[in-house]
Design a protein around this motif. Structure first.
Motif, PDB file in Angstrom:
ATOM      1  N   GLY A 127       0.810  -1.217   0.000  1.00  0.00           N
ATOM      2  CA  GLY A 127       0.000   0.000   0.000  1.00  0.00           C
ATOM      3  C   GLY A 127       0.843   1.266   0.000  1.00  0.00           C
ATOM      4  O   GLY A 127       2.004   1.260   0.414  1.00  0.00           O
ATOM      5  N   GLU A 140     -10.727   0.299  10.164  1.00  0.00           N
ATOM      6  CA  GLU A 140     -11.418  -0.501   9.149  1.00  0.00           C
ATOM      7  C   GLU A 140     -11.376  -2.006   9.440  1.00  0.00           C
ATOM      8  O   GLU A 140     -12.206  -2.771   8.997  1.00  0.00           O
ATOM      9  N   MET A 188      -7.823   3.848   8.366  1.00  0.00           N
ATOM     10  CA  MET A 188      -7.125   2.630   7.959  1.00  0.00           C
ATOM     11  C   MET A 188      -6.533   1.918   9.178  1.00  0.00           C
ATOM     12  O   MET A 188      -6.367   2.503  10.246  1.00  0.00           O
ATOM     13  N   GLY A 189      -6.217   0.651   8.904  1.00  0.00           N
ATOM     14  CA  GLY A 189      -5.669  -0.217   9.941  1.00  0.00           C
ATOM     15  C   GLY A 189      -6.310  -1.574   9.777  1.00  0.00           C
ATOM     16  O   GLY A 189      -7.315  -1.884  10.405  1.00  0.00           O
ATOM     17  N   ARG A 190      -5.743  -2.352   8.825  1.00  0.00           N
ATOM     18  CA  ARG A 190      -6.341  -3.643   8.457  1.00  0.00           C
ATOM     19  C   ARG A 190      -6.340  -4.620   9.636  1.00  0.00           C
ATOM     20  O   ARG A 190      -7.343  -5.215   9.970  1.00  0.00           O
ATOM     21  N   TYR A 224      -8.241   6.673   1.936  1.00  0.00           N
ATOM     22  CA  TYR A 224      -7.007   6.808   1.160  1.00  0.00           C
ATOM     23  C   TYR A 224      -6.399   8.204   1.275  1.00  0.00           C
ATOM     24  O   TYR A 224      -5.235   8.415   0.943  1.00  0.00           O
ATOM     25  N   ARG A 278       0.521  -5.439  -5.421  1.00  0.00           N
ATOM     26  CA  ARG A 278       0.395  -6.548  -4.473  1.00  0.00           C
ATOM     27  C   ARG A 278       0.451  -7.839  -5.300  1.00  0.00           C
ATOM     28  O   ARG A 278       0.140  -7.866  -6.472  1.00  0.00           O
ATOM     29  N   THR A 317       4.780   1.110   6.179  1.00  0.00           N
ATOM     30  CA  THR A 317       3.335   0.915   6.215  1.00  0.00           C
ATOM     31  C   THR A 317       2.729   1.990   7.108  1.00  0.00           C
ATOM     32  O   THR A 317       3.315   2.348   8.122  1.00  0.00           O
ATOM     33  N   ILE A 318       1.564   2.503   6.707  1.00  0.00           N
ATOM     34  CA  ILE A 318       0.963   3.501   7.604  1.00  0.00           C
ATOM     35  C   ILE A 318       0.367   2.812   8.825  1.00  0.00           C
ATOM     36  O   ILE A 318       0.160   3.434   9.859  1.00  0.00           O
ATOM     37  N   ASP A 319       0.147   1.487   8.714  1.00  0.00           N
ATOM     38  CA  ASP A 319      -0.531   0.773   9.818  1.00  0.00           C
ATOM     39  C   ASP A 319       0.319   0.631  11.062  1.00  0.00           C
ATOM     40  O   ASP A 319      -0.189   0.292  12.125  1.00  0.00           O
ATOM     41  N   LEU A 348     -11.410  -6.519   3.551  1.00  0.00           N
ATOM     42  CA  LEU A 348     -12.299  -6.099   4.633  1.00  0.00           C
ATOM     43  C   LEU A 348     -13.657  -5.692   4.084  1.00  0.00           C
ATOM     44  O   LEU A 348     -13.756  -5.209   2.951  1.00  0.00           O
ATOM     45  N   ARG A 399      -3.148   8.456   3.289  1.00  0.00           N
ATOM     46  CA  ARG A 399      -1.887   7.806   2.888  1.00  0.00           C
ATOM     47  C   ARG A 399      -1.368   8.267   1.530  1.00  0.00           C
ATOM     48  O   ARG A 399      -0.200   8.101   1.216  1.00  0.00           O
TER      49      ARG A 399
END
Ligand SMILES: Nc1ncnc2c1ncn2[C@@H]1O[C@H](COP(=O)(O)OP(=O)(O)OP(=O)(O)O)[C@@H](O)[C@H]1O
Ligand SMILES: O=P(O)(O)OC[C@H]1O[C@](O)(CO)[C@@H](O)[C@@H]1O
Ligand SMILES: [Mg+2]
Length: 458
Positions: free
Chosen positions: A103, A324, A268-270, A381, A169, A223-225, A349, A384
Protein backbone atom coordinates in the motif's frame (compact mmCIF):
# COMPACT_ATOMS: atom_id res chain seq x y z
CA UNK A 1 6.29 -18.08 0.77
CA UNK A 2 8.79 -17.46 3.61
CA UNK A 3 9.14 -20.43 5.89
CA UNK A 4 11.15 -21.61 8.87
CA UNK A 5 14.14 -21.88 6.55
CA UNK A 6 14.40 -18.10 6.59
CA UNK A 7 14.89 -18.05 10.35
CA UNK A 8 17.52 -20.81 10.07
CA UNK A 9 19.69 -18.97 7.50
CA UNK A 10 19.13 -15.60 9.07
CA UNK A 11 20.00 -16.51 12.64
CA UNK A 12 23.43 -15.29 13.79
CA UNK A 13 23.37 -15.22 17.58
CA UNK A 14 26.30 -14.01 19.70
CA UNK A 15 26.22 -14.10 23.50
CA UNK A 16 28.12 -11.91 25.97
CA UNK A 17 28.36 -10.94 29.63
CA UNK A 18 25.25 -10.39 31.74
CA UNK A 19 22.82 -12.15 29.46
CA UNK A 20 23.83 -10.05 26.44
CA UNK A 21 22.50 -11.50 23.18
CA UNK A 22 23.33 -10.06 19.76
CA UNK A 23 20.81 -11.03 17.06
CA UNK A 24 23.15 -10.23 14.19
CA UNK A 25 22.34 -9.85 10.49
CA UNK A 26 23.94 -11.83 7.64
CA UNK A 27 27.00 -10.50 5.85
CA UNK A 28 28.14 -11.27 2.31
CA UNK A 29 31.35 -12.79 3.70
CA UNK A 30 29.24 -15.41 5.51
CA UNK A 31 29.06 -17.19 2.17
CA UNK A 32 31.65 -15.30 0.10
CA UNK A 33 34.57 -15.34 2.54
CA UNK A 34 37.29 -13.95 0.28
CA UNK A 35 35.61 -10.68 -0.72
CA UNK A 36 37.94 -7.68 -0.99
CA UNK A 37 37.35 -4.55 1.06
CA UNK A 38 37.88 -0.91 0.13
CA UNK A 39 38.23 2.30 2.18
CA UNK A 40 34.87 4.01 2.71
CA UNK A 41 34.85 6.99 0.27
CA UNK A 42 33.10 8.99 2.99
CA UNK A 43 36.48 9.59 4.61
CA UNK A 44 37.31 11.97 1.75
CA UNK A 45 33.88 13.61 1.72
CA UNK A 46 34.24 17.22 2.97
CA UNK A 47 30.73 17.22 4.48
CA UNK A 48 31.71 14.39 6.79
CA UNK A 49 35.33 15.24 7.45
CA UNK A 50 34.23 17.51 10.31
CA UNK A 51 32.62 14.63 12.16
CA UNK A 52 35.03 13.26 14.75
CA UNK A 53 33.91 9.67 15.07
CA UNK A 54 31.98 9.31 11.79
CA UNK A 55 32.30 5.60 11.28
CA UNK A 56 30.27 3.25 13.44
CA UNK A 57 32.44 0.96 15.54
CA UNK A 58 32.12 -2.63 14.34
CA UNK A 59 31.08 -3.66 17.84
CA UNK A 60 28.35 -1.04 18.26
CA UNK A 61 25.01 -2.67 19.04
CA UNK A 62 21.62 -1.33 20.17
CA UNK A 63 19.64 -2.71 23.13
CA UNK A 64 16.08 -3.77 22.46
CA UNK A 65 15.25 -3.59 26.19
CA UNK A 66 15.90 -0.17 27.75
CA UNK A 67 13.84 -0.46 30.92
CA UNK A 68 16.14 -2.71 32.92
CA UNK A 69 16.78 -3.85 36.47
CA UNK A 70 20.14 -3.68 38.20
CA UNK A 71 20.81 -7.40 38.05
CA UNK A 72 18.61 -8.24 35.10
CA UNK A 73 19.81 -9.75 31.81
CA UNK A 74 20.95 -7.25 29.20
CA UNK A 75 18.79 -9.06 26.66
CA UNK A 76 18.60 -8.82 22.88
CA UNK A 77 20.71 -6.32 20.92
CA UNK A 78 20.89 -5.49 17.21
CA UNK A 79 23.79 -4.30 15.10
CA UNK A 80 23.89 -0.50 14.98
CA UNK A 81 23.27 1.08 11.57
CA UNK A 82 25.68 3.54 9.99
CA UNK A 83 28.81 3.88 7.84
CA UNK A 84 31.71 1.47 8.35
CA UNK A 85 35.43 2.11 7.84
CA UNK A 86 35.53 -0.55 5.12
CA UNK A 87 33.10 -1.19 2.27
CA UNK A 88 32.71 -4.31 0.13
CA UNK A 89 31.78 -2.57 -3.10
CA UNK A 90 33.82 -0.19 -5.23
CA UNK A 91 31.75 2.86 -6.30
CA UNK A 92 31.77 1.93 -9.99
CA UNK A 93 31.00 -1.70 -9.20
CA UNK A 94 27.63 -0.96 -7.59
CA UNK A 95 24.51 -1.58 -9.67
CA UNK A 96 21.62 -0.82 -7.30
CA UNK A 97 17.89 -1.21 -7.75
CA UNK A 98 14.97 0.09 -5.72
CA UNK A 99 11.49 -1.46 -5.57
CA UNK A 100 8.35 -0.31 -3.71
CA UNK A 101 5.60 -2.78 -2.80
CA UNK A 102 2.24 -2.88 -1.00
CA UNK A 103 0.00 0.00 0.00
CA UNK A 104 0.94 3.65 -0.46
CA UNK A 105 2.50 5.46 2.47
CA UNK A 106 3.54 9.09 3.06
CA UNK A 107 7.31 9.38 2.63
CA UNK A 108 7.75 6.58 0.07
CA UNK A 109 9.23 9.00 -2.47
CA UNK A 110 11.46 10.49 0.21
CA UNK A 111 13.02 7.09 0.88
CA UNK A 112 13.56 6.58 -2.87
CA UNK A 113 15.10 10.04 -3.19
CA UNK A 114 17.45 9.59 -0.24
CA UNK A 115 18.64 6.13 -1.33
CA UNK A 116 19.57 7.63 -4.73
CA UNK A 117 21.21 10.72 -3.21
CA UNK A 118 22.95 8.71 -0.50
CA UNK A 119 24.47 6.25 -2.99
CA UNK A 120 25.44 9.06 -5.37
CA UNK A 121 26.84 11.71 -3.05
CA UNK A 122 28.21 9.56 -0.21
CA UNK A 123 29.49 6.59 -2.18
CA UNK A 124 29.97 7.89 -5.72
CA UNK A 125 27.53 5.34 -7.15
CA UNK A 126 25.97 6.22 -10.50
CA UNK A 127 24.24 2.98 -11.59
CA UNK A 128 20.85 3.04 -9.84
CA UNK A 129 17.60 1.79 -11.38
CA UNK A 130 14.00 1.83 -10.24
CA UNK A 131 12.00 -1.32 -10.80
CA UNK A 132 9.51 -0.72 -13.48
CA UNK A 133 6.90 1.97 -13.21
CA UNK A 134 4.20 0.29 -15.28
CA UNK A 135 4.34 -2.88 -13.19
CA UNK A 136 5.33 -1.52 -9.77
CA UNK A 137 6.23 -3.84 -6.96
CA UNK A 138 7.81 -7.27 -7.21
CA UNK A 139 6.17 -7.95 -10.60
CA UNK A 140 8.29 -5.12 -11.97
CA UNK A 141 11.41 -7.27 -11.65
CA UNK A 142 10.35 -9.48 -14.52
CA UNK A 143 8.85 -6.94 -16.79
CA UNK A 144 11.01 -5.24 -19.36
CA UNK A 145 11.44 -1.61 -18.40
CA UNK A 146 13.27 -0.03 -15.56
CA UNK A 147 13.90 3.66 -14.90
CA UNK A 148 17.37 5.13 -14.37
CA UNK A 149 17.48 7.08 -11.13
CA UNK A 150 19.81 10.05 -10.64
CA UNK A 151 19.75 12.89 -8.10
CA UNK A 152 18.36 15.11 -10.86
CA UNK A 153 15.50 12.71 -11.66
CA UNK A 154 14.47 12.36 -8.01
CA UNK A 155 15.20 15.94 -6.95
CA UNK A 156 11.69 16.96 -5.87
CA UNK A 157 9.82 13.67 -5.62
CA UNK A 158 9.69 13.88 -1.82
CA UNK A 159 7.08 16.61 -2.19
CA UNK A 160 4.69 14.20 -3.91
CA UNK A 161 2.56 11.44 -2.42
CA UNK A 162 2.61 7.89 -3.71
CA UNK A 163 5.68 6.28 -5.30
CA UNK A 164 7.29 7.33 -8.58
CA UNK A 165 8.16 3.67 -9.11
CA UNK A 166 4.61 2.40 -8.81
CA UNK A 167 3.65 -0.41 -6.48
CA UNK A 168 1.59 -3.59 -6.49
CA UNK A 169 0.40 -6.55 -4.47
CA UNK A 170 0.90 -10.19 -5.28
CA UNK A 171 3.12 -11.42 -8.09
CA UNK A 172 6.12 -12.44 -6.00
CA UNK A 173 7.93 -15.15 -7.94
CA UNK A 174 11.25 -15.67 -6.17
CA UNK A 175 13.16 -17.45 -8.92
CA UNK A 176 11.98 -15.05 -11.63
CA UNK A 177 12.94 -12.08 -9.45
CA UNK A 178 16.41 -13.44 -8.67
CA UNK A 179 16.89 -14.43 -12.34
CA UNK A 180 16.19 -10.80 -13.20
CA UNK A 181 18.61 -9.55 -10.54
CA UNK A 182 21.30 -11.89 -11.86
CA UNK A 183 20.66 -11.19 -15.56
CA UNK A 184 20.74 -7.44 -15.01
CA UNK A 185 23.93 -7.62 -12.95
CA UNK A 186 22.20 -5.94 -10.02
CA UNK A 187 24.25 -6.27 -6.80
CA UNK A 188 22.29 -4.15 -4.31
CA UNK A 189 18.50 -4.50 -3.88
CA UNK A 190 16.59 -1.94 -1.77
CA UNK A 191 13.12 -3.25 -0.97
CA UNK A 192 10.68 -0.71 0.47
CA UNK A 193 7.50 -2.28 1.84
CA UNK A 194 5.47 -3.56 4.75
CA UNK A 195 5.30 -6.89 6.54
CA UNK A 196 4.41 -8.74 3.36
CA UNK A 197 7.17 -7.12 1.36
CA UNK A 198 9.78 -7.90 4.02
CA UNK A 199 8.74 -11.55 3.84
CA UNK A 200 9.26 -11.30 0.10
CA UNK A 201 12.67 -9.73 0.61
CA UNK A 202 13.63 -12.53 3.02
CA UNK A 203 13.00 -15.23 0.41
CA UNK A 204 14.86 -13.19 -2.22
CA UNK A 205 17.84 -13.00 0.16
CA UNK A 206 17.70 -16.77 0.74
CA UNK A 207 17.68 -17.49 -3.02
CA UNK A 208 20.50 -15.01 -3.66
CA UNK A 209 22.57 -16.71 -0.95
CA UNK A 210 21.71 -20.17 -2.31
CA UNK A 211 23.03 -19.10 -5.68
CA UNK A 212 26.15 -17.62 -4.01
CA UNK A 213 25.57 -14.16 -5.55
CA UNK A 214 27.37 -11.02 -4.32
CA UNK A 215 24.09 -9.13 -3.88
CA UNK A 216 23.10 -7.17 -0.76
CA UNK A 217 19.36 -7.32 -0.01
CA UNK A 218 18.24 -4.44 2.23
CA UNK A 219 14.68 -4.01 3.49
CA UNK A 220 13.22 -0.61 4.42
CA UNK A 221 10.03 -1.09 6.50
CA UNK A 222 6.99 0.82 5.24
CA UNK A 223 3.33 0.91 6.21
CA UNK A 224 0.96 3.50 7.60
CA UNK A 225 -0.53 0.77 9.82
CA UNK A 226 2.56 0.59 12.03
CA UNK A 227 2.06 -3.20 12.12
CA UNK A 228 5.79 -3.97 11.81
CA UNK A 229 7.41 -5.27 15.02
CA UNK A 230 10.76 -4.38 16.65
CA UNK A 231 11.10 -0.86 15.13
CA UNK A 232 9.83 2.14 17.10
CA UNK A 233 7.28 3.03 14.42
CA UNK A 234 6.91 2.77 10.65
CA UNK A 235 7.46 5.86 8.48
CA UNK A 236 4.25 7.44 7.23
CA UNK A 237 2.36 6.54 10.40
CA UNK A 238 2.95 9.99 11.96
CA UNK A 239 1.75 11.75 8.79
CA UNK A 240 -1.32 9.50 8.56
CA UNK A 241 -2.28 10.26 12.17
CA UNK A 242 -1.81 13.98 11.53
CA UNK A 243 -3.94 13.87 8.38
CA UNK A 244 -6.66 11.89 10.17
CA UNK A 245 -7.17 14.88 12.50
CA UNK A 246 -8.90 16.73 9.65
CA UNK A 247 -11.54 14.05 9.28
CA UNK A 248 -12.08 13.79 13.04
CA UNK A 249 -12.37 17.57 13.37
CA UNK A 250 -14.97 17.67 10.56
CA UNK A 251 -16.93 14.87 12.23
CA UNK A 252 -16.83 16.76 15.52
CA UNK A 253 -18.06 20.02 13.91
CA UNK A 254 -20.92 18.18 12.19
CA UNK A 255 -21.86 16.34 15.38
CA UNK A 256 -21.78 19.33 17.73
CA UNK A 257 -23.85 21.43 15.29
CA UNK A 258 -27.03 19.37 15.66
CA UNK A 259 -28.95 17.88 18.57
CA UNK A 260 -27.93 14.28 19.21
CA UNK A 261 -25.35 14.61 16.45
CA UNK A 262 -23.05 11.61 15.90
CA UNK A 263 -19.90 11.81 13.76
CA UNK A 264 -18.43 8.47 12.59
CA UNK A 265 -14.91 8.33 11.06
CA UNK A 266 -13.40 5.16 9.57
CA UNK A 267 -9.59 5.07 9.49
CA UNK A 268 -7.13 2.63 7.96
CA UNK A 269 -5.67 -0.22 9.94
CA UNK A 270 -6.34 -3.64 8.46
CA UNK A 271 -5.10 -5.74 11.40
CA UNK A 272 -3.72 -3.09 13.80
CA UNK A 273 -5.56 -0.14 15.27
CA UNK A 274 -2.61 2.20 15.86
CA UNK A 275 -3.81 4.98 13.51
CA UNK A 276 -7.27 5.07 15.10
CA UNK A 277 -5.79 4.94 18.60
CA UNK A 278 -3.19 7.71 18.13
CA UNK A 279 -5.55 9.89 16.09
CA UNK A 280 -8.08 9.58 18.93
CA UNK A 281 -5.52 10.47 21.59
CA UNK A 282 -4.25 13.42 19.53
CA UNK A 283 -7.73 14.77 18.87
CA UNK A 284 -9.34 14.54 22.34
CA UNK A 285 -12.71 15.09 20.59
CA UNK A 286 -13.41 11.36 20.23
CA UNK A 287 -15.88 9.59 22.53
CA UNK A 288 -15.30 6.06 21.30
CA UNK A 289 -12.41 4.41 19.43
CA UNK A 290 -12.96 0.91 18.02
CA UNK A 291 -9.96 -1.13 16.85
CA UNK A 292 -9.40 -4.72 15.60
CA UNK A 293 -7.56 -5.66 18.82
CA UNK A 294 -10.44 -4.71 21.11
CA UNK A 295 -13.69 -6.62 20.46
CA UNK A 296 -16.94 -4.75 21.06
CA UNK A 297 -20.66 -5.43 20.85
CA UNK A 298 -23.67 -3.28 20.03
CA UNK A 299 -26.73 -4.46 21.91
CA UNK A 300 -27.60 -4.79 25.56
CA UNK A 301 -25.93 -3.84 28.84
CA UNK A 302 -22.46 -2.43 28.40
CA UNK A 303 -22.92 -2.40 24.62
CA UNK A 304 -22.17 0.43 22.20
CA UNK A 305 -25.82 1.49 21.79
CA UNK A 306 -26.18 1.95 25.55
CA UNK A 307 -22.99 4.03 25.63
CA UNK A 308 -24.17 6.21 22.72
CA UNK A 309 -27.49 6.90 24.47
CA UNK A 310 -25.68 7.82 27.70
CA UNK A 311 -23.15 10.06 25.92
CA UNK A 312 -25.81 11.89 23.87
CA UNK A 313 -27.83 12.54 27.04
CA UNK A 314 -24.73 13.92 28.80
CA UNK A 315 -23.14 15.84 25.97
CA UNK A 316 -25.69 16.21 23.12
CA UNK A 317 -23.20 14.95 20.52
CA UNK A 318 -20.39 12.43 20.08
CA UNK A 319 -17.65 11.21 17.72
CA UNK A 320 -16.84 7.57 17.01
CA UNK A 321 -13.57 6.57 15.34
CA UNK A 322 -13.45 3.03 13.95
CA UNK A 323 -10.48 1.27 12.36
CA UNK A 324 -11.42 -0.50 9.15
CA UNK A 325 -10.32 -3.84 10.59
CA UNK A 326 -12.50 -3.56 13.72
CA UNK A 327 -15.73 -5.48 14.14
CA UNK A 328 -15.18 -7.70 11.09
CA UNK A 329 -16.36 -10.69 13.14
CA UNK A 330 -19.68 -8.92 13.75
CA UNK A 331 -20.09 -8.18 10.03
CA UNK A 332 -19.55 -11.77 9.01
CA UNK A 333 -22.52 -12.65 11.27
CA UNK A 334 -24.81 -10.12 9.64
CA UNK A 335 -23.63 -9.69 6.06
CA UNK A 336 -22.64 -12.09 3.30
CA UNK A 337 -19.00 -12.55 4.32
CA UNK A 338 -16.78 -12.05 1.31
CA UNK A 339 -13.89 -13.82 3.07
CA UNK A 340 -11.83 -12.88 0.05
CA UNK A 341 -8.16 -11.92 0.01
CA UNK A 342 -6.15 -9.41 -1.96
CA UNK A 343 -3.40 -10.47 -4.39
CA UNK A 344 -0.94 -10.69 -1.48
CA UNK A 345 -3.16 -12.85 0.67
CA UNK A 346 -4.33 -10.05 3.00
CA UNK A 347 -7.97 -10.35 3.99
CA UNK A 348 -10.39 -8.14 2.05
CA UNK A 349 -12.30 -6.10 4.63
CA UNK A 350 -15.98 -5.31 4.55
CA UNK A 351 -16.91 -1.64 5.05
CA UNK A 352 -17.32 -1.56 8.83
CA UNK A 353 -17.85 2.23 8.79
CA UNK A 354 -20.89 2.00 6.55
CA UNK A 355 -22.14 -1.03 8.51
CA UNK A 356 -21.88 0.57 11.96
CA UNK A 357 -23.42 3.86 10.75
CA UNK A 358 -26.34 1.92 9.33
CA UNK A 359 -26.75 -0.12 12.52
CA UNK A 360 -26.70 3.00 14.76
CA UNK A 361 -29.24 4.84 12.57
CA UNK A 362 -31.40 1.73 12.47
CA UNK A 363 -31.27 1.26 16.23
CA UNK A 364 -32.20 4.84 17.13
CA UNK A 365 -34.87 5.05 14.43
CA UNK A 366 -36.76 2.44 16.45
CA UNK A 367 -36.16 4.39 19.70
CA UNK A 368 -38.82 7.10 19.29
CA UNK A 369 -37.62 9.09 22.27
CA UNK A 370 -34.17 9.84 20.79
CA UNK A 371 -33.85 11.06 17.20
CA UNK A 372 -30.21 11.25 16.11
CA UNK A 373 -28.34 12.85 13.19
CA UNK A 374 -25.38 10.76 12.04
CA UNK A 375 -22.66 11.88 9.59
CA UNK A 376 -20.22 9.27 8.30
CA UNK A 377 -16.76 10.36 7.06
CA UNK A 378 -14.43 7.90 5.34
CA UNK A 379 -11.04 9.58 4.58
CA UNK A 380 -9.45 6.16 4.02
CA UNK A 381 -7.01 6.81 1.16
CA UNK A 382 -6.65 10.52 1.91
CA UNK A 383 -4.44 9.77 4.92
CA UNK A 384 -1.89 7.81 2.89
CA UNK A 385 -1.80 9.28 -0.63
CA UNK A 386 0.05 12.38 0.58
CA UNK A 387 3.72 13.39 0.99
CA UNK A 388 5.43 12.74 4.31
CA UNK A 389 5.28 15.47 6.94
CA UNK A 390 8.49 17.11 8.16
CA UNK A 391 9.10 14.54 10.88
CA UNK A 392 8.51 11.57 8.57
CA UNK A 393 10.69 13.13 5.86
CA UNK A 394 13.65 13.39 8.22
CA UNK A 395 12.97 9.85 9.44
CA UNK A 396 12.88 8.60 5.82
CA UNK A 397 16.27 10.20 5.19
CA UNK A 398 17.82 8.34 8.12
CA UNK A 399 16.18 5.08 7.06
CA UNK A 400 17.45 5.41 3.50
CA UNK A 401 20.99 6.28 4.59
CA UNK A 402 21.04 3.39 7.09
CA UNK A 403 20.10 1.00 4.29
CA UNK A 404 22.78 2.42 1.97
CA UNK A 405 25.52 2.30 4.64
CA UNK A 406 24.54 -1.27 5.50
CA UNK A 407 24.53 -2.56 1.92
CA UNK A 408 27.82 -0.83 1.11
CA UNK A 409 29.36 -2.41 4.24
CA UNK A 410 28.34 -5.81 2.90
CA UNK A 411 25.47 -6.50 5.25
CA UNK A 412 22.49 -8.27 3.70
CA UNK A 413 19.26 -9.98 4.69
CA UNK A 414 18.32 -7.12 6.99
CA UNK A 415 15.55 -4.59 7.59
CA UNK A 416 16.78 -1.25 8.91
CA UNK A 417 14.87 0.86 11.43
CA UNK A 418 15.05 2.69 14.76
CA UNK A 419 15.12 0.57 17.93
CA UNK A 420 14.70 2.88 20.91
CA UNK A 421 15.68 5.77 18.66
CA UNK A 422 18.92 4.26 17.34
CA UNK A 423 18.86 2.98 13.74
CA UNK A 424 19.76 -0.70 13.60
CA UNK A 425 20.01 -3.66 11.23
CA UNK A 426 17.36 -6.21 12.13
CA UNK A 427 17.30 -9.81 10.83
CA UNK A 428 14.37 -10.45 8.49
CA UNK A 429 13.03 -13.25 10.67
CA UNK A 430 12.51 -10.85 13.60
CA UNK A 431 10.51 -8.52 11.35
CA UNK A 432 8.42 -11.23 9.68
CA UNK A 433 7.71 -13.48 12.68
CA UNK A 434 4.63 -11.53 13.84
CA UNK A 435 2.63 -8.32 13.37
CA UNK A 436 2.79 -5.33 15.69
CA UNK A 437 -0.59 -4.90 17.38
CA UNK A 438 -2.13 -2.63 19.99
CA UNK A 439 -1.88 -4.31 23.42
CA UNK A 440 -5.16 -3.43 25.15
CA UNK A 441 -3.68 -4.26 28.56
CA UNK A 442 -0.97 -1.61 28.07
CA UNK A 443 -0.99 1.83 29.67
CA UNK A 444 -1.37 3.57 26.27
CA UNK A 445 -4.73 1.90 25.67
CA UNK A 446 -5.72 2.75 29.27
CA UNK A 447 -4.87 6.39 28.45
CA UNK A 448 -7.25 6.15 25.51
CA UNK A 449 -10.06 4.62 27.59
CA UNK A 450 -9.65 7.37 30.17
CA UNK A 451 -9.68 10.07 27.47
CA UNK A 452 -12.81 8.78 25.74
CA UNK A 453 -14.53 7.27 28.80
CA UNK A 454 -15.79 4.54 26.48
CA UNK A 455 -16.67 1.12 27.93
CA UNK A 456 -13.91 -1.48 27.75
CA UNK A 457 -16.45 -3.91 26.22
CA UNK A 458 -14.59 -6.67 28.07
N1 LIG B 1 5.11 -14.55 2.61
C1 LIG B 1 5.47 -13.91 1.49
N2 LIG B 1 6.46 -14.40 0.71
C2 LIG B 1 6.82 -13.76 -0.42
N3 LIG B 1 6.27 -12.60 -0.85
C3 LIG B 1 5.29 -12.08 -0.10
C4 LIG B 1 4.82 -12.69 1.09
N4 LIG B 1 3.82 -11.92 1.61
C5 LIG B 1 3.66 -10.87 0.77
N5 LIG B 1 4.53 -10.96 -0.25
C6 LIG B 1 4.66 -10.02 -1.37
O1 LIG B 1 5.02 -8.74 -0.88
C7 LIG B 1 4.34 -7.73 -1.63
C8 LIG B 1 3.65 -6.75 -0.72
O2 LIG B 1 2.87 -7.44 0.29
P1 LIG B 1 1.49 -6.78 0.80
O3 LIG B 1 0.62 -6.51 -0.35
O4 LIG B 1 1.00 -7.64 1.90
O5 LIG B 1 1.88 -5.32 1.34
P2 LIG B 1 2.85 -4.96 2.55
O6 LIG B 1 4.26 -5.10 2.12
O7 LIG B 1 2.45 -5.73 3.75
O8 LIG B 1 2.59 -3.42 2.71
P3 LIG B 1 1.30 -2.71 3.40
O9 LIG B 1 0.96 -3.55 4.61
O10 LIG B 1 1.77 -1.35 3.73
O11 LIG B 1 0.23 -2.73 2.38
C9 LIG B 1 3.38 -8.43 -2.55
O12 LIG B 1 3.90 -8.40 -3.87
C10 LIG B 1 3.31 -9.83 -2.03
O13 LIG B 1 3.16 -10.76 -3.10
O1 LIG C 1 -4.08 -0.61 -0.93
P1 LIG C 1 -5.28 -1.48 -0.80
O2 LIG C 1 -5.12 -2.78 -1.54
O3 LIG C 1 -6.55 -0.78 -1.04
O4 LIG C 1 -5.28 -1.97 0.73
C1 LIG C 1 -5.60 -1.05 1.74
C2 LIG C 1 -4.79 -1.47 2.94
O5 LIG C 1 -3.45 -1.00 2.80
C3 LIG C 1 -3.07 -0.33 4.00
O6 LIG C 1 -3.15 1.04 3.75
C4 LIG C 1 -1.68 -0.66 4.43
O7 LIG C 1 -1.59 -2.03 4.64
C5 LIG C 1 -4.10 -0.75 5.05
O8 LIG C 1 -4.23 0.21 6.07
C6 LIG C 1 -5.34 -0.88 4.22
O9 LIG C 1 -6.26 -1.76 4.81
MG1 LIG D 1 1.08 -5.39 5.24
Amino acid sequence: MADGGCAAINTKIEEGEGGYILEDVPHLTDYLPSLLTYPNPLQDNPAYSVVKQYFVDVDDTVAQKIVVHKNGDRGIHFRRAGPRQKVYFKSDEVHACIVTCGGLCPGLNTVIREIVCGLHYMYGVSKIIGIDVSHGGYMGFYSKNTVTLTPKVVNDIHKRGGTVLGTSRGGHDTSKIVDSIQDRGINQVYVIGGDGTQKGAAVIYEEVRRRGLKVSVAGIPKTIDNDIPVIDRSFGFDTAVEEAQRAINAAHVEAESTENGIGVVKLMGRYSGFIAMYATLASRDVDCCLIPESPFFLEGKGGLFQFIRKRLKENGHMVIVIAEGAGQDLLTESMQSMGQQDASGNKQLQDVGFWISHRIKDHFAKEHNMAITLKYIDPTYMIRAIPGNASDNVYCTLLAQSAVHGAMAGYTGFTCGPVNGRHSYIPFNRITEKQNKVVITDRMWARLLSSTNQPSFL
